[in-house]
Motif scaffolding. Structure first.
Motif, PDB file in Angstrom:
ATOM      1  N   LEU A  77       0.833  -1.207   0.000  1.00 40.50           N
ATOM      2  CA  LEU A  77       0.000   0.000   0.000  1.00 40.50           C
ATOM      3  C   LEU A  77       0.869   1.258   0.000  1.00 40.50           C
ATOM      4  N   PHE A  78       2.015   1.177   0.679  1.00 37.54           N
ATOM      5  CA  PHE A  78       2.938   2.315   0.647  1.00 37.54           C
ATOM      6  C   PHE A  78       3.407   2.578  -0.784  1.00 37.54           C
ATOM      7  N   LEU A  79       3.667   1.500  -1.526  1.00 42.80           N
ATOM      8  CA  LEU A  79       4.070   1.677  -2.918  1.00 42.80           C
ATOM      9  C   LEU A  79       2.924   2.262  -3.739  1.00 42.80           C
ATOM     10  N   VAL A  80       1.697   1.762  -3.496  1.00 48.59           N
ATOM     11  CA  VAL A  80       0.533   2.307  -4.200  1.00 48.59           C
ATOM     12  C   VAL A  80       0.408   3.796  -3.902  1.00 48.59           C
ATOM     13  N   GLU A  81       0.587   4.155  -2.631  1.00 46.41           N
ATOM     14  CA  GLU A  81       0.499   5.561  -2.244  1.00 46.41           C
ATOM     15  C   GLU A  81       1.566   6.391  -2.953  1.00 46.41           C
ATOM     16  N   THR A  82       2.757   5.830  -3.066  1.00 46.89           N
ATOM     17  CA  THR A  82       3.836   6.566  -3.723  1.00 46.89           C
ATOM     18  C   THR A  82       3.499   6.803  -5.192  1.00 46.89           C
ATOM     19  N   ILE A  83       3.057   5.754  -5.863  1.00 41.89           N
ATOM     20  CA  ILE A  83       2.788   5.879  -7.301  1.00 41.89           C
ATOM     21  C   ILE A  83       1.597   6.817  -7.546  1.00 41.89           C
ATOM     22  N   THR A  84       0.480   6.555  -6.870  1.00 43.45           N
ATOM     23  CA  THR A  84      -0.679   7.432  -7.087  1.00 43.45           C
ATOM     24  C   THR A  84      -0.361   8.840  -6.601  1.00 43.45           C
ATOM     25  N   GLY A  85       0.413   8.940  -5.533  1.00 50.88           N
ATOM     26  CA  GLY A  85       0.759  10.256  -4.995  1.00 50.88           C
ATOM     27  C   GLY A  85       1.582  11.070  -5.979  1.00 50.88           C
ATOM     28  N   VAL A  86       2.551  10.427  -6.608  1.00 52.59           N
ATOM     29  CA  VAL A  86       3.369  11.147  -7.589  1.00 52.59           C
ATOM     30  C   VAL A  86       2.485  11.615  -8.749  1.00 52.59           C
ATOM     31  N   LEU A  87       1.583  10.745  -9.197  1.00 52.97           N
ATOM     32  CA  LEU A  87       0.686  11.147 -10.283  1.00 52.97           C
ATOM     33  C   LEU A  87      -0.174  12.337  -9.861  1.00 52.97           C
ATOM     34  N   LEU A  88      -0.662  12.307  -8.619  1.00 52.95           N
ATOM     35  CA  LEU A  88      -1.488  13.420  -8.148  1.00 52.95           C
ATOM     36  C   LEU A  88      -0.665  14.711  -8.055  1.00 52.95           C
ATOM     37  N   MET A  89       0.608  14.559  -7.709  1.00 52.59           N
ATOM     38  CA  MET A  89       1.461  15.755  -7.581  1.00 52.59           C
ATOM     39  C   MET A  89       1.650  16.467  -8.917  1.00 52.59           C
ATOM     40  N   PHE A  90       1.576  15.721 -10.018  1.00 50.16           N
ATOM     41  CA  PHE A  90       1.678  16.379 -11.324  1.00 50.16           C
ATOM     42  C   PHE A  90       0.519  17.341 -11.539  1.00 50.16           C
ATOM     43  N   TYR A  91      -0.567  17.072 -10.848  1.00 46.86           N
ATOM     44  CA  TYR A  91      -1.789  17.810 -11.142  1.00 46.86           C
ATOM     45  C   TYR A  91      -2.126  18.855 -10.095  1.00 46.86           C
ATOM     46  N   TYR A  92      -1.867  18.521  -8.854  1.00 50.08           N
ATOM     47  CA  TYR A  92      -2.386  19.303  -7.731  1.00 50.08           C
ATOM     48  C   TYR A  92      -1.420  20.421  -7.356  1.00 50.08           C
ATOM     49  N   ARG A  93      -1.953  21.627  -7.115  1.00 48.09           N
ATOM     50  CA  ARG A  93      -1.112  22.755  -6.703  1.00 48.09           C
ATOM     51  C   ARG A  93      -1.492  23.166  -5.282  1.00 48.09           C
ATOM     52  N   PRO A  94      -0.544  23.128  -4.337  1.00 51.13           N
ATOM     53  CA  PRO A  94      -0.872  23.351  -2.922  1.00 51.13           C
ATOM     54  C   PRO A  94      -0.961  24.826  -2.557  1.00 51.13           C
ATOM     55  N   THR A  95      -1.865  25.550  -3.158  1.00 47.20           N
ATOM     56  CA  THR A  95      -2.070  26.946  -2.776  1.00 47.20           C
ATOM     57  C   THR A  95      -3.548  27.163  -2.520  1.00 47.20           C
ATOM     58  N   LEU A  96      -3.861  28.206  -1.754  1.00 50.68           N
ATOM     59  CA  LEU A  96      -5.266  28.467  -1.443  1.00 50.68           C
ATOM     60  C   LEU A  96      -6.065  28.688  -2.719  1.00 50.68           C
ATOM     61  N   GLU A  97      -5.400  29.257  -3.729  1.00 45.53           N
ATOM     62  CA  GLU A  97      -6.106  29.577  -4.954  1.00 45.53           C
ATOM     63  C   GLU A  97      -6.522  28.306  -5.697  1.00 45.53           C
ATOM     64  N   PHE A  98      -5.637  27.320  -5.741  1.00 44.97           N
ATOM     65  CA  PHE A  98      -5.865  26.192  -6.640  1.00 44.97           C
ATOM     66  C   PHE A  98      -6.238  24.890  -5.949  1.00 44.97           C
TER      67      PHE A  98
END
Lengths: 257, 461
Positions: free
Chosen positions: A65-86
């Motif tokens: 599950l840690f590996l699943v989290e890493t893979i899906t997490g990296v994919l999500l990071m391509f998309y998600y912007r950690p700012t209040l605006e986005f």
């Protein structure tokens, strides 16, 4: 000569896989020694030690599950912007319009599952008494991994930046305000003052350190994002490596001594 | 019980969904009929002499009848979903009322502790396959019936709460498995036979015996996660707003046991000290458990103390508290029964009282010693210490004197075998763990709020 034989006889193939396929006893031993991913395992194991009803497989599942989290997490990071605006809108778009937005679902459900499987792994290790000598210290590392798993889940909880997120983090982090000596509403904090000036205020206490702010705001989002995506996973990876290595060094997987 | 907006207990999709649940349960029990026919044997049925000497009837007949009923339930639900208003198969009010009335934090904690005790005492009985199967069926039926209640469904059906329901089944199953395996091993040890884990324990090659199971496990898990992701959408509420505080505000589910402790302790205890003690205590486990037996196999009899303590901490004090915090705590952290509407305006009378007030006002009939406003620390201290002396002495007794008394009495053997330092760590960890149930009982019995109440220093226990 078939195509398969041609490929398996080529220099490229032989440079990657040093030995023939693990179809006979010799090569089944050799594959465990020469493959990087398989060499975590010993060459042979006790039959009862890997029986599912005995070992429950929860440690392995947690790692998976840690590996699943890493893979899906990296994919999500391509998309998600950690700012209040986005932040919120990116999650909304993941839900409604983005191709493979299901990565967020898989990421979240794997995260919940991982918390549960860590508990169950610990449950099994306790109930078989496997923390006893010589595995005492590996149990301690396991407890640290439990804490870090909870922290990973906790920091990730904030990132969607919806009501559920900020208020859960607000409730959770309010506890830090009451840390003895280090929280400005904690016992003993008043004692820490120099010449009448308090050292511990709501702008300098443990909660402020956690949130990067007096309330859950943009600084918190940034802080939790870095903790969630970089800092904690790095530490977890290191501890997992030590945890696995010590399983081998401390006498292998659980067995009656 | 009445609220303005009437929400339907049953909708078409609920009925339809339950149809599939019953169908699944039917299939599970159809398998069980086969199993029972093969292993359970017969019983004699004479119906009070009607059948003469009696007929030999397979036990499986019971399961067959039950499975048939389930199939009928499934068909009824799958075909009757069009008209939810006239559908009458739901949790009857006559059951809801008593369950609602009997539910409160006291009953919940006592109940979960009682289950914990029974689990240990009756471990030989409830770990048989048939008993396990009956418990599984009962719990599924209870859940399926409860889902027909609107308020129950609102809470249990939240996407983030689904893993908790799953966790309950999984933890339940593995606890059952543990007791089953340890009962078996304990019998083997008593009879001088080798442990289950020691029989047929040849070495096998990791490839294929282990790596193939790992591969299958990974494939199955991937499938489950994808299916789960498709069926259930991850929750996303309104955009964050610092101005709108939701009621109740809850921490992530795995911290709700700690949030529940806030009812009984101040944040510095419930949120900082006790969690730290839990973690330090867990890390200390291998160093304070001096028992050399039970290393690497399932047993209860050889490790009664260690296992009972751990199970008490994990089941009633952790898992059950999470269930309480998630499903039964509503607005203002008030307690709500399983089938109760989460009314924001529900009032609960709080007339909790501190130990110092009990001592000075109720005991001596005198007012509390008062700290003058604007007093310095040096001026405050003697007054506060006088006011709270009883609680402070009590806490000191609990954490300093009591371990020594226990060392001379109930834990004498432990003390002798462990030595001073290790024993003191164990005793203090135990006492810290027991402080939660003790404070619960004090709250329920005498409305006690704080044993030591020094709000001036944020020091309330």
């Amino acid at each position: 000569m078939s195509v398969g034989d041609y490929i398996r006889g080529s220099q490229i193939w032989k440079s990657i896989f040093r030995h023939p396929a693990p179809v006979d006893r010799r090569n089944r031993v050799v594959v465990m020694l020469t493959n990087f991913f398989l060499h975590l395992h010993p060459v042979s194991v006790k039959q009862q030690g890997i029986a599912l009803s005995y070992t429950w497989c929860m440690g392995g599942i947690t790692f998976f599950l840690f590996l699943v989290e890493t893979i899906t997490g990296v994919l999500l990071m391509f998309y998600y912007r950690p700012t209040l605006e986005f932040a919120f809108n990116d999650i909304l778009a993941l839900r409604d319009v983005t191709t493979l937005g299901i990565m967020r679902e898989i990421h979240r459900w794997s995260a919940h599952s991982m918390v549960i499987t860590v508990w169950l792994h610990m449950y099994r290790v306790f109930l078989t008494g496997s923390y006893k000598p010589p595995r005492e210290f590996n149990w301690v590392i396991g407890v640290l991994l439990l804490v870090l798993t909870l922290l990973l889940s906790f920091t990730g909880y904030l990132l969607p930046w919806d009501q559920l997120a900020i208020w859960a983090i607000t409730v959770g982090s309010n506890m830090a305000r009451a840390t003895p000596f280090l929280g400005y509403e904690g016992p003993g904090a008043q004692l820490l003052n120099i010449g009448g000036y308090d050292l511990i205020t709501n702008g300098s206490d443990a909660r402020f350190l956690l949130l990067g702010s007096r309330f859950v705001g943009e600084a918190t989002l940034n802080r939790f994002y870095i903790l969630h995506c970089v800092a904690i996973p790095l530490v977890v990876s290191l501890l997992i490596a030590i945890h696995f290595w010590r399983v081998r060094k401390d006498g292998g997987i659980s067995q009656p001594l | 019980m009445t609220h303005l907006t009437h929400n339907p207990d049953l909708t078409s999709s609920v009925i339809y969904g339950l149809g599939w649940v019953y169908l699944l349960l039917f299939l599970m029990n159809a398998y069980w009929v086969r199993r029972s026919y093969a292993v359970d044997g017969n019983f004699r049925l004479s119906l009070g002499g009607i059948l003469g000497k009696g007929e030999q009837i397979p036990v499986a007949a019971f399961w067959a009848v039950y499975a048939g009923l389930l199939l009928m339930l499934a068909v009824t639900h799958l075909t009757g979903a069009n008209n939810p208003l006239q559908f009458s198969l739901k949790m009857p009010e006559i059951l809801k009322e008593p369950i609602n009335r009997a539910s409160n934090p006291v009953a919940f904690f006592i109940g979960s502790t009682a289950i914990y005790v029974l689990m240990i005492v009756l471990r030989k009985w409830w770990t048989t396959p048939t008993a396990g199967w009956i418990l599984l069926n009962l719990s599924i039926l209870f859940l399926a019936l409860s889902v027909t209640d609107y308020d129950f469904r609102q809470i249990v059906g939240k996407p983030d709460n689904v893993p908790i329901v799953a966790m309950l089944y999984i933890v339940g199953f593995f606890t059952w498995l543990y007791f089953k395996k340890s009962v078996d091993n304990d019998e083997r040890i008593a009879a001088g036979r080798p442990l289950f884990e020691q029989e047929n324990n040849e070495k096998v090659l990791t490839w294929p015996d282990l790596v193939y199971s790992e591969l299958i496990c990974m494939v199955l898990l991937t499938a489950v996660l994808i299916a789960w992701g498709i069926v259930l959408q991850a929750p996303l509420e309104e955009p964050a707003s610092a101005a709108k505080t939701p009621n109740p505000s809850k921490a992530p589910w795995y911290f709700l046991g700690l949030q529940e402790m806030l009812v009984y302790f101040d944040p510095w205890m419930a949120g900082v000290v006790l969690p730290s003690v839990i973690l330090v205590g867990l890390m200390a486990v291998p160093y304070i458990d001096f028992n050399k037996e039970g290393n690497g196999y399932y047993t209860f009899n050889q490790r009664k103390f260690a296992v009972s303590t751990f199970l008490f901490g994990f089941l009633p004090l952790w898992v059950a508290m999470i269930v309480l915090g998630t499903f039964l705590r509503g607005p203002n952290w008030n307690f709500f029964s399983p089938y109760e509407f989460w009314d924001v305006h529900k009032l609960e009378l709080l007339n909790n009282i501190n130990l110092s007030e009990l001592f000075w006002i109720k005991g001596l009939g005198r007012p509390l010693p008062v700290v003058p406003p604007g007093a310095t620390f040096a001026q405050q201290a003697p007054i506060i210490l006088l006011r709270e002396w009883l609680g402070l002495v009590g806490v000191a007794f609990y954490l300093v004197v009591l371990p020594n008394i226990m060392a001379a009495t109930v834990f004498k053997k432990f003390y002798v075998r462990m030595g001073f330092l290790r024993y003191m760590v164990l005793a203090n960890l135990m006492l810290m763990m027991m402080s939660l149930p003790i404070k619960m009982v004090l709250r329920w019995a005498v409305n006690l709020k704080y044993i030591v109440a020094i709000p001036e220093w944020f020091f309330n226990i």
